[in-house]
Design a protein around this motif. Structure first.
Motif, PDB file in Angstrom:
ATOM      1  N   ASN A  93       0.877  -1.163   0.000  1.00  0.00           N
ATOM      2  CA  ASN A  93       0.000   0.000   0.000  1.00  0.00           C
ATOM      3  C   ASN A  93       0.920   1.220   0.000  1.00  0.00           C
ATOM      4  O   ASN A  93       2.119   1.074  -0.255  1.00  0.00           O
ATOM      5  N   ASP A  94       0.412   2.393   0.288  1.00  0.00           N
ATOM      6  CA  ASP A  94       1.244   3.598   0.239  1.00  0.00           C
ATOM      7  C   ASP A  94       2.284   3.662   1.350  1.00  0.00           C
ATOM      8  O   ASP A  94       3.217   4.456   1.281  1.00  0.00           O
ATOM      9  N   GLU A  95       2.137   2.821   2.386  1.00  0.00           N
ATOM     10  CA  GLU A  95       3.039   2.885   3.536  1.00  0.00           C
ATOM     11  C   GLU A  95       4.014   1.725   3.649  1.00  0.00           C
ATOM     12  O   GLU A  95       5.104   1.888   4.210  1.00  0.00           O
ATOM     13  N   ILE A  96       3.633   0.541   3.158  1.00  0.00           N
ATOM     14  CA  ILE A  96       4.489  -0.630   3.355  1.00  0.00           C
ATOM     15  C   ILE A  96       4.517  -1.531   2.120  1.00  0.00           C
ATOM     16  O   ILE A  96       3.612  -1.489   1.289  1.00  0.00           O
ATOM     17  N   ILE A  97       5.563  -2.319   2.044  1.00  0.00           N
ATOM     18  CA  ILE A  97       5.674  -3.416   1.092  1.00  0.00           C
ATOM     19  C   ILE A  97       5.854  -4.676   1.923  1.00  0.00           C
ATOM     20  O   ILE A  97       6.670  -4.704   2.843  1.00  0.00           O
TER      21      ILE A  97
END
Length: 123
Positions: A93-97
């Protein structure tokens, strides 16, 4: 503290590791759950219901964690004389992989675990 592991990150990582037991194929969790019912119980606790636990991996990751699946990993067979039986997923998502692999669930998995090699490289 700067650089310290936060409890919520540890809990998230544990949940995502548990979810790697399933995939988008029908009946994967049911098949694995026959050998080890704990996997169904863990996903039920994470998703809130046994019905939801049996949903496809992409649904669970999107609905419960806001993650988009980039790749479901499902490798079986032999390569270079070594067994391969590896499953998992890559999502973001925009915060984590997230890169998460399924635990050992079969004899072929154990052979894969023990098939190690080394290579030379410089630091």
């Amino acid at each position: 503290y700067r650089g310290a592991v936060r409890l919520e990150d540890l809990l998230l990582g544990t949940k995502l590791a548990c979810i790697a037991i399933t995939d988008d194929k029908p009946e994967t969790l049911a098949k694995i759950g026959k050998r080890n019912p704990w996997h169904i119980k863990a996903l039920t606790m994470i998703t809130g219901s046994e019905e939801e636990a049996h949903e496809p991996l992409t649904h669970i990751l999107n609905t419960h964690f806001g993650l988009e699946v980039d790749k479901i990993i499902d490798l079986h067979g032999w390569s270079g004389g070594h067994p391969i039986d590896t499953q998992g997923f890559i999502a973001h998502n925009d915060e984590i992989i997230v890169v998460s692999f399924r635990c050992t669930t079969s004899a072929m998995d154990w052979l894969t675990n023990f098939a190690v090699g080394s290579s030379e490289w410089e630091l």
